[in-house]
Design an enzyme around this catalytic site. Structure first.
Site: not given
Ligand code: IPM
Ligand code: MN
Length: 363
Positions: A141, A189, A221, A245, A249
């Site tokens: 990032y 990794k 993975d 990240d 999710d």
């Molecule tokens: C998160 C989001 C952010 C990230 C984006 C919106 C920049 O996906 O907070 O998980 O990738 O960190």
């Molecule tokens: Mn995210």
């Protein structure tokens, strides 16, 4: 207790859900005789449109001058063709970097009442309770160099960490594990990446300071699979920025909806609080958004920026109670086979507010 909170509601459903979070915080503060000083500033797409930049200077100044920042969400379809540094997301990355918080805490836990919303079998998720600690200021990032060279048709990003950057966030992850079930799984990794080898070595060094915490390492993975197959085996999951990240999710599947999940970023000058969900432009402004992730994010403000543990727990318990009583926002009710009472964003906020009020007044 006096708490100065800057609300950067952002785009899409951000304003709707942060409104409900703030109304719950106000209720809790009132009851406990605490004072909240609230200010609101623009970030993300709305700031691009109004101020020509995703993080206006006065937003950043107000953020640095507050005790905590509550962010809604950033992003919108109209910005999707812009380069990374011009997008709403750039505002979020800039504020993260300026506030300096490097430890992003992302709890992912199963709500019994929402088990039907998860594609995973109830016996797999029942009781699952993971805390992701995602390193937030390093890796791909922020690593330099980064470029899309249109002339040569090449593009590159840099995954870079210093040992010090890993050590400081590892300490926080271990400390959090000590307060939980004393297990830490570090994800990397290291079979391919040097940066992961440095990561693993640094984690092993820090582990010596925490002999009571059981440490394991997993490749990212394999971890993606373990989280789905056996989420209950994990307590604190510690990983670098991009892996965190993605995995956080994925872990939303355990909860049944990303709309339920809060996050807190700590370790810097000012803590930053954001629900994990995005700006959901398709449902914005319709009263359909689920404010519970934002409300639970408000609870994290009380826990991590105000030391009000009982009040934070009361908000969390209230959210569970409201679900137990069969109240749902549309995303949680789905086709509503069980005859839930479907509430709008503001109605759901009001339910939590009433419930937390009853709890705290009778406590
Ligand atoms: C998160 C989001 C952010 C990230 C984006 C919106 C920049 O996906 O907070 O998980 O990738 O960190
Ligand atoms: Mn995210």
């Amino acid at each position: 207790m006096h708490l100065k909170i800057l609300v950067t509601a952002g785009d899409g459903i951000g304003p709707e859900v942060t409104n409900e979070a703030v109304s719950v915080l106000k209720e809790v503060a009132n009851i406990g005789g605490h004072t909240l000083e609230l200010d609101a500033k623009r970030i993300g797409g709305i700031a691009i449109t109004t101020d020509g930049t995703p993080l206006p200077a006065d937003t950043l100044a107000a953020a640095l001058d507050s005790d905590a920042v509550l962010l809604g969400a950033v992003g919108g379809n109209e910005f999707n063709s812009l380069p990374p540094d011009k997008r709403p997301e750039a505002g979020l990355l800039q504020i993260r970097s300026a506030l300096g918080g490097f430890a992003n805490l992302r709890p992912a836990f199963a709500f019994k009442e929402l088990a039907i919303n998860s594609p995973l079998r109830p016996e797999i998720i029942d009781g699952a309770d993971i805390l992701f600690v995602r390193e937030l200021l390093g890796g791909l990032y922020f690593g330099q160099p980064r470029e899309w060279n249109k002339a040569t048709n090449e593009a590159w990003n840099t995954m870079r960490y210093t040992k010090a950057e890993v050590v400081r966030v590892a300490r926080i992850a271990f400390q959090l594990a000590q307060k939980r079930r004393k297990k830490l799984c570090s994800v990397d990794k290291a079979n391919v990446l040097e940066v992961s080898q440095l990561w693993r070595a640094a984690v092993m060094e820090v582990a010596a300071e925490f002999p009571d915490v059981a440490l394991e390492h997993q490749y990212v993975d394999a971890m993606a699979m373990h989280i789905m197959n056996r989420p209950k085996d994990f307590d604190v999951v510690f990983t670098e920025n991009l892996f965190g990240d993605i995995l956080s999710d994925e872990a939303g599947v355990i909860t049944g909806s990303l709309g339920m999940l809060p996050s807190a970023t700590i370790g810097g000058k000012v803590n930053l609080y954001e629900p994990i969900h995005g700006s959901a432009p398709d449902i914005a402004g319709k009263g359909l958004a689920n404010p519970l992730g934002a409300i639970l994010t408000g609870a994290l403000i009380l826990r991590h920026s105000a030391g009000l543990e009982a009040e934070a727990a009361a908000i969390e318990t209230s959210v569970r109670k409201v679900l137990e009583q069969g109240f749902r926002t549309p995303d949680l009710a789905r086709t509503n086979p069980q005859g839930f009472t479907v509430l709008s964003t503001t109605e759901m906020g009001a339910k939590v507010r009433e419930t937390v009020k009853t709890m705290l007044v009778n406590a």
